[in-house]
Design a protein around this motif. Structure first.
Motif, PDB file in Angstrom:
ATOM      1  N   ILE A 225       8.244 -34.571 -23.915  1.00 49.93           N
ATOM      2  CA  ILE A 225       7.534 -34.968 -25.136  1.00 49.93           C
ATOM      3  C   ILE A 225       7.984 -36.363 -25.562  1.00 49.93           C
ATOM      4  O   ILE A 225       7.156 -37.209 -25.920  1.00 49.93           O
ATOM      5  N   ILE A 226       9.282 -36.610 -25.511  1.00 51.76           N
ATOM      6  CA  ILE A 226       9.825 -37.915 -25.901  1.00 51.76           C
ATOM      7  C   ILE A 226       9.243 -39.022 -25.013  1.00 51.76           C
ATOM      8  O   ILE A 226       8.900 -40.102 -25.502  1.00 51.76           O
TER       9      ILE A 226
ATOM     10  N   VAL B  37       7.418 -27.730 -20.576  1.00 48.05           N
ATOM     11  CA  VAL B  37       7.689 -27.926 -19.154  1.00 48.05           C
ATOM     12  C   VAL B  37       8.283 -29.323 -19.014  1.00 48.05           C
ATOM     13  O   VAL B  37       7.702 -30.307 -19.461  1.00 48.05           O
ATOM     14  N   GLY B  38       9.475 -29.409 -18.440  1.00 51.50           N
ATOM     15  CA  GLY B  38      10.184 -30.686 -18.349  1.00 51.50           C
ATOM     16  C   GLY B  38      11.127 -30.910 -19.514  1.00 51.50           C
ATOM     17  O   GLY B  38      11.741 -31.967 -19.623  1.00 51.50           O
ATOM     18  N   GLY B  39      11.236 -29.921 -20.413  1.00 48.59           N
ATOM     19  CA  GLY B  39      12.123 -30.034 -21.560  1.00 48.59           C
ATOM     20  C   GLY B  39      11.567 -30.939 -22.653  1.00 48.59           C
ATOM     21  O   GLY B  39      10.472 -31.492 -22.532  1.00 48.59           O
ATOM     22  N   MET B  40      12.350 -31.088 -23.701  1.00 47.90           N
ATOM     23  CA  MET B  40      11.938 -31.950 -24.821  1.00 47.90           C
ATOM     24  C   MET B  40      11.787 -33.400 -24.372  1.00 47.90           C
ATOM     25  O   MET B  40      11.046 -34.170 -24.974  1.00 47.90           O
ATOM     26  N   GLU B  41      12.478 -33.755 -23.286  1.00 47.63           N
ATOM     27  CA  GLU B  41      12.374 -35.122 -22.761  1.00 47.63           C
ATOM     28  C   GLU B  41      10.936 -35.461 -22.377  1.00 47.63           C
ATOM     29  O   GLU B  41      10.513 -36.614 -22.491  1.00 47.63           O
TER      30      GLU B  41
ATOM     31  N   ALA C  85      12.681 -36.479 -33.411  1.00 47.94           N
ATOM     32  CA  ALA C  85      13.432 -37.537 -34.103  1.00 47.94           C
ATOM     33  C   ALA C  85      12.972 -38.906 -33.647  1.00 47.94           C
ATOM     34  O   ALA C  85      12.845 -39.157 -32.446  1.00 47.94           O
ATOM     35  N   PHE C  86      12.714 -39.777 -34.606  1.00 49.89           N
ATOM     36  CA  PHE C  86      12.378 -41.179 -34.346  1.00 49.89           C
ATOM     37  C   PHE C  86      13.528 -42.013 -34.877  1.00 49.89           C
ATOM     38  O   PHE C  86      13.833 -41.970 -36.062  1.00 49.89           O
ATOM     39  N   LYS C  87      14.171 -42.756 -33.973  1.00 51.72           N
ATOM     40  CA  LYS C  87      15.256 -43.618 -34.417  1.00 51.72           C
ATOM     41  C   LYS C  87      15.309 -44.866 -33.541  1.00 51.72           C
ATOM     42  O   LYS C  87      14.972 -44.844 -32.362  1.00 51.72           O
ATOM     43  N   LEU C  88      15.729 -45.950 -34.155  1.00 52.55           N
ATOM     44  CA  LEU C  88      15.874 -47.209 -33.436  1.00 52.55           C
ATOM     45  C   LEU C  88      17.237 -47.234 -32.789  1.00 52.55           C
ATOM     46  O   LEU C  88      18.234 -46.828 -33.380  1.00 52.55           O
TER      47      LEU C  88
ATOM     48  N   ILE D 194       2.250 -35.447 -32.843  1.00 52.38           N
ATOM     49  CA  ILE D 194       1.208 -34.421 -32.684  1.00 52.38           C
ATOM     50  C   ILE D 194       0.468 -34.609 -31.367  1.00 52.38           C
ATOM     51  O   ILE D 194       0.263 -33.655 -30.611  1.00 52.38           O
ATOM     52  N   GLU D 195       0.065 -35.839 -31.066  1.00 56.64           N
ATOM     53  CA  GLU D 195      -0.674 -36.097 -29.818  1.00 56.64           C
ATOM     54  C   GLU D 195       0.177 -35.805 -28.591  1.00 56.64           C
ATOM     55  O   GLU D 195      -0.312 -35.259 -27.602  1.00 56.64           O
ATOM     56  N   ALA D 196       1.449 -36.166 -28.620  1.00 56.23           N
ATOM     57  CA  ALA D 196       2.336 -35.910 -27.477  1.00 56.23           C
ATOM     58  C   ALA D 196       2.499 -34.410 -27.250  1.00 56.23           C
ATOM     59  O   ALA D 196       2.470 -33.940 -26.108  1.00 56.23           O
ATOM     60  N   ILE D 197       2.633 -33.645 -28.326  1.00 57.13           N
ATOM     61  CA  ILE D 197       2.796 -32.201 -28.194  1.00 57.13           C
ATOM     62  C   ILE D 197       1.506 -31.559 -27.697  1.00 57.13           C
ATOM     63  O   ILE D 197       1.533 -30.658 -26.858  1.00 57.13           O
ATOM     64  N   LYS D 198       0.367 -32.030 -28.175  1.00 54.46           N
ATOM     65  CA  LYS D 198      -0.914 -31.484 -27.714  1.00 54.46           C
ATOM     66  C   LYS D 198      -1.104 -31.695 -26.211  1.00 54.46           C
ATOM     67  O   LYS D 198      -1.761 -30.897 -25.550  1.00 54.46           O
TER      68      LYS D 198
END
Length: 135
Positions: A55-56, A49-53, A131-134, A104-108
């Motif tokens: 979670i990010i 809900v709210g898209g992948m954003e 994806a984790f990127k600087l 994992i915590e963000a997805i939970k």
């Protein structure tokens, strides 16, 4: 050393008996979802809900990206039930540096739209990559 091994063996035995007792089978099933109950695909796949954003944003609020120089993708297996709630998240491939736990915590903590087959809500397991990127 022998005493430590005995304590570990006793702990394992107690946990094993706890989860196999009839009163705790329901609890064990909630803690460890049965893979057979979850489809690997559906006509309508679950979506955050709210898209992948969404979670990010949860990961960004943890400050994990700024506190580590680790970059890459974290792959997780997500178990979503008929109500769109996350029953479990399993790490498939991680990159370390706290990124795996943050994903994992963000997805939970994320609510999903439930998967559907033929208009009926179903349990679905799916793989997500974060994806984790600087910048």
């Amino acid at each position: 050393m022998k005493r430590l091994l005995n304590v570990v063996a006793l702990h394992f035995f107690v946990c094993f008996i706890f989860f196999l007792s009839p009163a705790n089978l329901t609890l064990a099933n909630k803690l460890f979802p049965n893979d057979d109950e979850y489809l690997i695909g559906a006509e309508t796949m679950p979506m955050p809900v709210g898209g992948m954003e969404s979670i990010i944003k949860k990961i960004s609020s943890m400050g994990i990206i700024r506190s580590t120089n680790v970059q890459g993708k974290v792959y997780v297996l997500v178990y979503v039930n008929e109500q769109g709630e996350v029953d479990d998240v399993k790490l498939v491939k991680g990159i370390g540096g706290g990124c795996d736990d943050a994903a994992i915590e963000a997805i939970k903590r994320t609510k999903f739209s439930p998967g559907e087959n033929g208009g009926k809500k179903v349990k679905v397991k799916m793989t997500l990559s974060i994806a984790f990127k600087l910048n």
